[in-house]
Design a protein around this motif. Structure first.
Motif, PDB file in Angstrom:
ATOM      1  N   THR A  90      -0.686   5.119  -9.695  1.00  0.00           N
ATOM      2  CA  THR A  90      -1.106   4.338  -8.235  1.00  0.00           C
ATOM      3  C   THR A  90      -2.472   3.489  -9.144  1.00  0.00           C
ATOM      4  O   THR A  90      -3.479   4.091  -9.903  1.00  0.00           O
TER       5      THR A  90
ATOM      6  N   THR B 122       4.276  -4.726   3.219  1.00  0.00           N
ATOM      7  CA  THR B 122       5.429  -4.338   2.741  1.00  0.00           C
ATOM      8  C   THR B 122       6.346  -4.183   3.254  1.00  0.00           C
ATOM      9  O   THR B 122       7.694  -4.512   2.735  1.00  0.00           O
TER      10      THR B 122
ATOM     11  N   ARG C  65       3.460   1.180  -2.664  1.00  0.00           N
ATOM     12  CA  ARG C  65       3.374   2.288  -1.227  1.00  0.00           C
ATOM     13  C   ARG C  65       2.061   1.986  -1.423  1.00  0.00           C
ATOM     14  O   ARG C  65       1.355   2.111  -2.586  1.00  0.00           O
TER      15      ARG C  65
ATOM     16  N   GLN D 139       1.370  -2.931   5.629  1.00  0.00           N
ATOM     17  CA  GLN D 139       1.863  -2.313   6.305  1.00  0.00           C
ATOM     18  C   GLN D 139       3.466  -2.940   6.179  1.00  0.00           C
ATOM     19  O   GLN D 139       4.644  -3.616   5.946  1.00  0.00           O
TER      20      GLN D 139
ATOM     21  N   ASP E  54       3.291   2.235  -9.164  1.00  0.00           N
ATOM     22  CA  ASP E  54       4.426   2.443  -7.900  1.00  0.00           C
ATOM     23  C   ASP E  54       3.492   2.521  -6.211  1.00  0.00           C
ATOM     24  O   ASP E  54       3.453   2.645  -4.975  1.00  0.00           O
ATOM     25  N   THR E  55       2.300   2.941  -6.655  1.00  0.00           N
ATOM     26  CA  THR E  55       0.973   3.029  -4.988  1.00  0.00           C
ATOM     27  C   THR E  55       0.193   2.370  -5.188  1.00  0.00           C
ATOM     28  O   THR E  55      -0.866   2.228  -6.402  1.00  0.00           O
TER      29      THR E  55
ATOM     30  N   ASP F 284       3.886   6.111   5.400  1.00  0.00           N
ATOM     31  CA  ASP F 284       4.481   7.191   5.088  1.00  0.00           C
ATOM     32  C   ASP F 284       3.827   8.070   3.702  1.00  0.00           C
ATOM     33  O   ASP F 284       4.594   9.279   3.209  1.00  0.00           O
ATOM     34  N   ALA F 285       2.320   8.146   3.487  1.00  0.00           N
ATOM     35  CA  ALA F 285       1.787   8.315   1.864  1.00  0.00           C
ATOM     36  C   ALA F 285       0.386   9.382   2.389  1.00  0.00           C
ATOM     37  O   ALA F 285      -0.399   7.452   3.048  1.00  0.00           O
TER      38      ALA F 285
END
Length: 240
Positions: free
Chosen positions: A119, A172, A182, A169, A147-148, A203-204
């Motif tokens: 992250t 994305t 993400r 978002q 990935d984050t 969603d995270a």
């Protein structure tokens, strides 16, 4: 049916980790010294937490408060030692004095952790140009494993950064270059922010103090984590 949202909880030690797992956390971010906003935990702490729970663990790589990398060689040594201890996921992110991503530091650490998922933390909220930061990292061969992005959308927290989070978002979802990682929402995040965030497809989610009703001097409470888990598990139509 919408997929289950990810809930990440900050853990300072095994007691936190066990409570977070019992409350329904999906992943832990391991740090020490929250007075400095979270630094690399001791290897012994990582080992104790790893033995205590079965959750994925993202380990902070950060030597001092702020977003300057500092002694990169020493940080790489610590990353290598944590990797040898069994760490498989990490959290890192550094800026140059002019607010650009410190690609040299990021690349050096990414090479040491050798393809592990990681992250880029809230340094993005202090970047001079967050869109440019994303594009630079997306084009950096040494940023493999990213990935984050952990972000509040603003250095002032989710309340101020909500429009940015919703806009990012959308980018994305549209598959724009630099927006594949993400979005992990954290930093002043409250339960009241969830309806708009979930409706937009985010969603995270990442919580620290919200899992500790008695403050940072007290441990994570399973009931507090469970409240977040239950709120996230509601169908989006009920988030009003």
């Amino acid at each position: 049916m919408s997929k289950r949202a990810l809930l990440e909880v900050i853990a300072l030690g095994p007691q936190d980790a066990v409570a977070a797992e019992a409350g329904g956390a999906d992943r832990l971010e391991l740090v020490t010294d929250m007075a400095a906003d979270g630094l690399t935990p001791p290897r012994a702490t990582f080992a104790a937490i790893r033995a205590a729970v079965g959750l994925p663990l993202r380990v902070m790589l950060r030597a001092a408060d702020g977003f300057a990398a500092g002694d990169v060689a020493a940080l790489c040594e610590e990353a290598a030692a944590l990797r040898a201890e069994g760490a498989e996921e990490f959290v890192l992110g550094f800026l140059t004095p002019d607010g650009r991503p410190d690609l040299a530091a990021v690349t050096a650490l990414a090479e040491v952790i050798d393809g592990c998922r990681w992250t880029f933390h809230r340094a993005i909220d202090r970047a001079a140009d967050r869109d440019a930061l994303r594009r630079e990292l997306a084009g950096a061969a040494g940023a493999a494993g990213l990935d984050t992005y952990l972000t509040a959308g603003s250095a002032e927290g989710v309340g101020r950064g909500l429009p940015t989070l919703l806009a990012e978002q959308a980018r994305t979802a549209a598959g724009e270059p630099g927006y594949a990682p993400r979005i992990l929402v954290g930093g002043g995040l409250g339960l009241g922010h969830l309806p708009a965030l979930r409706a937009a497809g985010l969603d995270a989610f990442h919580i620290g103090g919200a899992a500790r009703p008695a403050g940072w001097s007290a441990p994570v409470e399973a009931a507090a984590v469970r409240e977040w888990r239950e709120a996230l598990d509601l169908p989006v139509a009920q988030r009003v």
